[in-house]
Design a protein around this motif. Structure first.
Motif, PDB file in Angstrom:
ATOM      1  N   UNK A   1       0.849  -1.194   0.000  1.00 58.70           N
ATOM      2  CA  UNK A   1       0.000   0.000   0.000  1.00 58.70           C
ATOM      3  C   UNK A   1       0.884   1.243   0.000  1.00 58.70           C
ATOM      4  N   UNK A   2       0.480   2.233  -0.781  1.00 52.92           N
ATOM      5  CA  UNK A   2       1.143   3.541  -0.773  1.00 52.92           C
ATOM      6  C   UNK A   2       0.084   4.573  -0.413  1.00 52.92           C
ATOM      7  N   UNK A   3       0.314   5.277   0.665  1.00 50.43           N
ATOM      8  CA  UNK A   3      -0.632   6.306   1.107  1.00 50.43           C
ATOM      9  C   UNK A   3      -0.614   7.443   0.090  1.00 50.43           C
ATOM     10  N   UNK A   4      -1.732   7.728  -0.556  1.00 46.33           N
ATOM     11  CA  UNK A   4      -1.761   8.760  -1.593  1.00 46.33           C
ATOM     12  C   UNK A   4      -1.531  10.175  -1.059  1.00 46.33           C
ATOM     13  N   UNK A   5      -1.762  10.377   0.231  1.00 43.21           N
ATOM     14  CA  UNK A   5      -1.597  11.710   0.817  1.00 43.21           C
ATOM     15  C   UNK A   5      -0.134  12.072   1.044  1.00 43.21           C
TER      16      UNK A   5
ATOM     17  N   UNK B   1       5.168   4.337   2.035  1.00 47.43           N
ATOM     18  CA  UNK B   1       4.998   2.972   1.550  1.00 47.43           C
ATOM     19  C   UNK B   1       4.835   2.025   2.740  1.00 47.43           C
ATOM     20  N   UNK B   2       3.952   1.053   2.569  1.00 54.53           N
ATOM     21  CA  UNK B   2       3.690   0.069   3.610  1.00 54.53           C
ATOM     22  C   UNK B   2       3.765  -1.332   3.013  1.00 54.53           C
TER      23      UNK B   2
END
Length: 114
Positions: free
Chosen positions: A31-35, A39-40
């Motif tokens: 997952x990449x936080x768009x805000x 990166x996770x």
């Protein structure tokens, strides 16, 4: 989910290596936080990272690792590893010959001094 620093610690892969692996599409974050673009990684990512770490330790190139990851066939992985093993055995034989040459050279130098 693990932040990059946590994931790096867990896997032993540097943050730079993780970035590079994501760049070449070898190990992408779950997952990449768009805000904030953080990166996770998840547990599935962990298993892939450990496999990549092992393959890198066996001397596989990035391209070979990508082939393994894209193929997902154990038969092809086995073939690739057997080939790597053969190459390592050949290198060992070559190094043994060099050691023997060095020993002979040293011994011939000793004999000429007597």
């Amino acid at each position: 989910m693990y932040k990059v620093s946590e994931f790096s610690y867990l896997t032993g892969l540097s943050k730079e290596t993780l970035r590079y692996y994501a760049e070449v599409e070898l190990l992408e974050p779950a997952y990449i936080n768009p805000e904030n673009n953080y990166r996770y990684y998840d547990d599935g990512s962990y298993l892939l990272a450990m496999l990549l770490n092992k393959l890198r330790g066996f001397g596989l190139t990035i391209q070979e690792m990508k082939t393994v990851m894209n193929d997902e066939s154990f038969a092809n992985l086995e073939r690739l590893l057997v080939e790597k093993k053969r190459n390592i055995e050949y290198q060992i034989e070559e190094l043994q010959l060099k050691i023997e040459d060095i020993n002979e050279f040293i011994e011939s130098g000793r004999e000429s001094e007597e």
